[in-house]
Every structure is written in structure tokens, then in C-alpha cells.
Design a protein around this motif. Structure first.
Motif, PDB file in Angstrom:
ATOM      1  N   LEU A   1       1.091   6.409  -7.140  1.00 42.15           N
ATOM      2  CA  LEU A   1       0.250   7.300  -7.597  1.00 42.15           C
ATOM      3  C   LEU A   1       0.065   8.767  -7.350  1.00 42.15           C
ATOM      4  CD1 LEU A   1      -2.302   4.906  -6.316  1.00 42.15           C
ATOM      5  CD2 LEU A   1      -1.694   4.825  -8.437  1.00 42.15           C
TER       6      LEU A   1
ATOM      7  N   VAL B   1      -3.972  -1.373  -4.636  1.00 43.12           N
ATOM      8  CA  VAL B   1      -3.741  -2.215  -3.445  1.00 43.12           C
ATOM      9  C   VAL B   1      -4.336  -3.155  -3.567  1.00 43.12           C
ATOM     10  CG1 VAL B   1      -4.994  -2.215  -1.197  1.00 43.12           C
ATOM     11  CG2 VAL B   1      -4.599  -0.496  -2.240  1.00 43.12           C
TER      12      VAL B   1
ATOM     13  N   LEU C   1      -7.105   9.120  -4.509  1.00 41.45           N
ATOM     14  CA  LEU C   1      -7.596   7.597  -3.644  1.00 41.45           C
ATOM     15  C   LEU C   1      -8.605   6.956  -4.634  1.00 41.45           C
ATOM     16  CD1 LEU C   1      -8.700   9.382  -0.849  1.00 41.45           C
ATOM     17  CD2 LEU C   1      -6.625   8.731  -1.257  1.00 41.45           C
TER      18      LEU C   1
ATOM     19  N   PHE D   1       0.604  -1.237  -0.034  1.00 41.13           N
ATOM     20  CA  PHE D   1      -0.219   0.254  -0.344  1.00 41.13           C
ATOM     21  C   PHE D   1       0.931   1.155  -0.279  1.00 41.13           C
ATOM     22  CE2 PHE D   1      -2.138   3.428   1.879  1.00 41.13           C
ATOM     23  CZ  PHE D   1      -3.503   3.737   1.269  1.00 41.13           C
TER      24      PHE D   1
ATOM     25  N   VAL E   1       2.442   1.983  -3.806  1.00 38.93           N
ATOM     26  CA  VAL E   1       1.273   1.598  -4.669  1.00 38.93           C
ATOM     27  C   VAL E   1       0.961   3.774  -4.277  1.00 38.93           C
ATOM     28  CG1 VAL E   1      -0.844   1.353  -5.350  1.00 38.93           C
ATOM     29  CG2 VAL E   1       0.484  -0.155  -4.742  1.00 38.93           C
ATOM     30  N   ALA E   2       0.860   3.817  -2.994  1.00 39.34           N
ATOM     31  CA  ALA E   2       0.799   5.357  -2.683  1.00 39.34           C
ATOM     32  C   ALA E   2       1.738   6.432  -3.469  1.00 39.34           C
ATOM     33  CB  ALA E   2       0.321   5.261  -0.830  1.00 39.34           C
TER      34      ALA E   2
ATOM     35  N   LEU F   1      -6.830   4.307  -5.543  1.00 41.20           N
ATOM     36  CA  LEU F   1      -6.098   2.364  -5.528  1.00 41.20           C
ATOM     37  C   LEU F   1      -6.385   1.441  -5.260  1.00 41.20           C
ATOM     38  CD1 LEU F   1      -5.831   4.602  -1.351  1.00 41.20           C
ATOM     39  CD2 LEU F   1      -4.135   3.997  -3.382  1.00 41.20           C
TER      40      LEU F   1
END
Length: 533
Positions: A243, A375, A368, A236, A239-240, A371
Motif C-alpha cells: 500500500l 489485512v 490506513l 500485515f 500489505v503495508a 488496510l
């Protein structure tokens, strides 16, 4: 924003948080010390390293192979160009299970290379890298090529007239303009390969495991939720970060360029160099894209009398509780319902994000929405089973749980497709309608909807295609008496025997055809002439 926020809070944030907290809380105690134990495990370190370097290698290899094709689609005009654009995009909308199956038929045991030269690449990293290039080829071609087609070629021609060589003009003029698009495409390819699951599971064997595959193994096979929770948090965070960088890159791309009509920049090939480049790209597409798909179809027809297809109609009482052919109807039903959810939630989110008076909180929700693409789908699927187990959200025995999970993956595609079009609607048209007495609903129905109708259809098509192929979450929540096509393919491949292998090829071919038809419809409904995502 109410509907999108509630939908993501209930069906994304709540299951993910529930499964992570379940992993950290056991026997009435919190076990945060597990983080150091897991990250200090050499086996986990090997998984983290392999996940990172294979994603970097896949991204670099995809750029190397796809950038020449981006130029060809942007600057050259030739017969069959639109059809070829659709062909190279087929792998992107295919489920990763089908991609893995196609390459298994090409480079695996008894595959084409094994039959011809005795060469097997399954259970090697090369099979994984090639499959990733196959899957992400269209991301680079259409993202970079779409922008390249709109760059004014006169800027590069002016540099040539001032004495710059062809390479120098490209390096000093075109490359800086393309850099944001190349960076955005690279980050998307890195995201998809960093979270790769189906391809690695089918082609990598026990020797190779990404974070996503390891989360699945720890959750479904070992049932070590603590380790799975730590790995989920690590993925997570990664990936955050990806992004966040991607969002900044996209903003640079939207604001830094002056574009021209793409229809005037493409010309017929001139000179031996351009013809050779076109021939090389066509050969690459034939070998990299068409050949694996053709071998997949050939393997499904390998038995006389369509034996593998006829076997799909029989219930052997082993792999499934119903004939495998039932998975087709299940997948189509789930995908349609998931598309309705995705279009409703994504359309409302896109409409809210286009308002000029939207606050920072609303704009932050845009990031968001992406995500669910990064995720762990395994975490989401298992989280559904753990969290949605009590009234009024006891959905474990309900069929609706599958399309709800699939819709989470479709919403980002709906938002990304509709948002640019909604932002392009002249605000003065809405204001004029309001001055003439139209209610907000009538303004939307008579001003916005006619302009975004085609984009809405394209968004629905993408949502349908990705919902049809969702595997990571569905493998946990699809019931044995109602399997989806990707789940059925994976289960058939996991069982020994030529008949199971042939049925997997047959189901994969059916799934490929359905996705390809969806894509061809999308190609006719494109909202621009550049073919850009």
C-alpha cells in the motif's frame, strides 16, 4: 474525522490487535520466540513462497491478457462498447467464492472440460491463476484503459511524423505516460492475489495454500492461534509495504500528466491490425469472462424442473438450520446495512481528507483506510469473536456484527470513489457561500452535495456489491440460522453429493445476477466517461 477514527479503532484495530496478542500471549507468558519457530518451519516457508510467486505470476498473466483490452477500450469505438465494459467488470464485483465455483464448473470434476475432453485443472495451480486473471481482468482494463483514453494521441502522432516507427513511438511516448497507471494496476492485482482466499480454498485443494488460507486453517481447523498470529503479522507487513508503494504510484499518476477529453480519442477501427486486435479481445472476453459465467448458469439448470433451485427452499437439517434460500434475504439485509455504515464512515473520511488545512496525521489516515482490503479478513472475523465479547460491545449474538465486518471492506471503495470528486469542487464556491452567510452544514448541503450526489450513489453501489460478497470474515461470524450467500455456497460445496453441488451452483448464479444488476446500475451512474475506477 472522529466517526471514521472511532469506527476503525473499535471494529478494525481492536479486533486485529486482540487476536494477534492472544496468539502471542498464552499461559500467562509472552511467546515471541514463536516467530522464529514459525518462520523456520519448512511448511510455512512453502506457504510464503507459494503466496509470493502465485501473486507475481497472476499479476504478470493478468497484464499480458488485459493490456490489449485496455487499448481497445481506450482508443477504439465500436457498437456495444459500454455493455462490454460492464461485462468485463462483472467478475471484479463477484465474491471470490462465486469465482471459484464458476471455474469449478468449468475445469473441475464433471465440469465442461472434463465432459468434453477429460481435462481437469482443479487442484492445480493453473486453475488458480486463470481464476485470478478472470477476477482481476477489469482492474487493468479500467485503470489503465481509463488513463489511456485521456492521453493526447497527438503526442504519439508527432513522434511518428518525426520518423519513429509505431512501436518506437508507443515505447518512447505512450508507455512512459502509462507507466504509473500500469504500476498502480499491477500493485492492486498483486494485493488481491497475495491475499487470495476463496479462490485458492475452492480450486487449490489441500496441495496449495496462501497466507490467508493458512491463517484460516490454523485458526479454524487446528486452533493454533500462535502460528496464526505470526502469519497475520507477516501478511500485515507485506500489505503495508504494498500500500505504501501504491500510494506513491498514485501520487505520481495524479501529478505527472496532462489529459484531454476521453470522448475525442476513440475512433472506429482502421486497418486489418486494429480489426484483428478487436476480434482477439472479444474472443478473450468470451472465453475468459463469459464462458465461466455461462457454465455456472448451465450447471445450475442441469437438473430437470429447476430441481436445484427448488431444493433451496427445503431445510434438510444438515448444512443449515434454515432453508438455503433464506441466505438471499440475509445477504441483502446485511449488505444494505453495511452500505449505510460504509457510506457514512467513508463519506465523512473523504470530506475530512479534502480539506486543504488537513494535517499530516489526517493525510496518513488515507493510507490506513485501505488496510482492510489487505489485512487478513479471517483475522478480522475471528478477532470479532474474541474481542467483541463483553458489554457494552458484546456483539457475538447480534446480527449487526455481520454488516459491521462487511462495512470495513466497503469503506475503502467509498473513499476512493468520493475523494477525487470532492477534491474537484472549486473551493471558491464554498467560500462564496460562506461569505453570503451559509453555515458549514448548509455549504455542504447546497454546494458539495449536488456535485457529489452521483459519486455518492456509485460509492454506495460498490459498497453494496463488495459487502454482498464478503466471505473471509463473515464465515466466522454468520450464524447457522442466518447464513449469507457466500457462506452458504462454501458450505454446500464442502459437502459431497450432486444435490449439494447443484444448490451451490444455483446460489452462485443468484448471487452473480444480483452483483451484475448492481454493476449495470453503477455503469449508468459513472461520474466520468472513461470508465476509470
Amino acid at each position: 474525522m472522529a466517526v471514521p477514527v472511532v469506527f476503525f479503532a473499535v471494529f478494525f484495530a481492536y479486533p486485529v490487535v486482540a487476536i494477534v496478542l492472544r496468539g502471542f500471549h498464552a499461559d500467562g507468558h509472552w511467546h515471541f520466540g514463536k516467530v522464529a519457530d514459525v518462520l523456520g518451519d519448512p511448511d510455512v516457508g512453502h506457504v510464503l513462497w507459494f503466496t509470493l510467486w502465485q501473486a507475481l505470476a497472476s499479476t504478470a498473466l493478468t497484464l499480458l491478457v488485459a493490456l490489449p483490452a485496455a487499448y481497445v477500450f481506450a482508443r477504439l469505438d465500436f457498437p456495444g462498447k459500454q455493455a462490454l465494459r460492464a461485462v468485463v467488470t462483472v467478475p471484479f464485483v463477484l465474491p471470490t467464492v462465486v469465482v471459484g465455483t464458476a471455474f469449478l464448473a468449468l475445469v473441475g470434476r464433471g465440469g465442461l472440460l472434463d465432459d468434453l475432453w477429460g481435462v481437469r485443472l482443479d487442484t492445480t495451480v493453473w486453475a488458480i491463476l486463470l481464476a485470478h486473471v478472470f477476477f482481476n481482468y477489469a482492474v487493468v482494463v479500467r485503470t489503465v484503459g481509463g488513463l489511456w483514453a485521456q492521453l493526447d494521441p497527438r503526442q504519439e502522432e508527432a513522434a511518428r511524423m518525426l520518423g519513429a516507427s509505431r512501436f518506437a513511438a508507443w515505447r518512447r511516448v505512450t508507455l512512459p505516460a502509462l507507466a504509473p497507471a500500469v504500476a498502480a494496476a499491477s500493485l492492486m492485482v498483486f494485493l488481491f492475489t497475495f491475499t487470495s482466499f476463496g479462490v485458492v480454498q475452492i480450486l487449490g485443494g489441500p496441495a496449495f495454500s496462501t497466507l490467508e488460507v493458512e491463517i484460516y486453517r490454523q485458526t479454524a481447523e487446528i486452533f493454533d492461534l500462535s502460528t496464526a498470529a505470526v502469519l497475520t503479522v507477516v501478511q500485515f507487513a507485506a500489505v503495508a509495504l504494498i500500500l505504501f508503494v501504491h500510494a506513491r504510484t498514485v501520487r505520481r499518476r495524479e501529478g505527472a500528466l496532462r489529459l484531454v477529453d476521453a470522448s475525442v480519442t476513440a475512433r472506429r477501427p482502421r486497418g486489418a491490425g486494429q480489426w484483428a486486435l478487436l476480434a482477439g479481445v472479444l474472443a478473450t472476453v468470451a472465453v475468459l469472462v463469459v464462458l465461466p459465467l455461462a457454465v455456472l448458469v448451465q450447471r445450475s439448470l442441469d437438473a430437470p424442473g429447476f430441481r436445484y433451485y427448488r431444493a433451496l427452499t427445503r431445510d434438510d437439517g444438515g448444512t443449515f438450520l434454515v432453508p438455503p434460500i433464506n441466505a438471499i434475504g440475509n445477504s441483502l439485509l446485511y449488505a444494505v446495512v453495511a452500505t449505510v455504515f460504509a457510506v457514512l464512515v467513508g463519506g465523512l473520511a473523504a470530506a475530512a481528507l479534502t480539506r486543504r488545512d488537513a494535517g499530516r496525521l489526517v493525510r496518513g489516515f488515507d493510507a490506513l483506510l485501505m488496510l482492510p482490503l489487505g489485512v487478513s479478513a479471517v483475522t478480522v472475523g475471528f478477532g470479532f469473536l474474541i474481542a467483541l465479547d463483553r458489554p457494552p460491545l458484546d456483539l457475538r449474538a447480534s446480527w449487526i456484527i455481520v454488516p459491521l465486518a462487511q462495512a470495513l471492506v466497503g469503506v475503502p471503495f467509498v473513499v476512493r470513489t468520493m475523494l477525487p470528486v470532492l477534491r474537484g469542487v472549486d473551493e471558491r464556491l464554498r467560500e462564496a457561500a460562506a461569505v453570503l452567510g451559509a453555515s458549514p452544514w448548509r455549504v455542504w448541503r447546497e454546494v458539495d452535495l449536488p456535485m457529489v450526489r452521483r459519486a455518492l450513489l456509485v460509492a454506495a453501489g460498490f459498497a453494496f456489491a463488495v459487502s454482498l460478497g464478503e466471505f473471509g470474515a463473515t464465515v466466522f461470524i454468520a450464524r447457522p440460522d442466518n447464513p449469507t450467500l457466500p457462506v452458504a455456497v462454501a458450505r454446500l460445496l464442502s459437502r459431497p453429493g450432486d444435490l449439494n453441488y447443484g444448490q451451490a451452483m444455483a446460489l452462485s448464479t443468484i448471487l452473480m445476477v444480483v452483483c451484475a444488476v448492481s454493476l449495470l446500475v453503477l455503469e449508468r451512474l459513472r461520474t466520468d466517461r472513461t470508465g476509470e475506477f
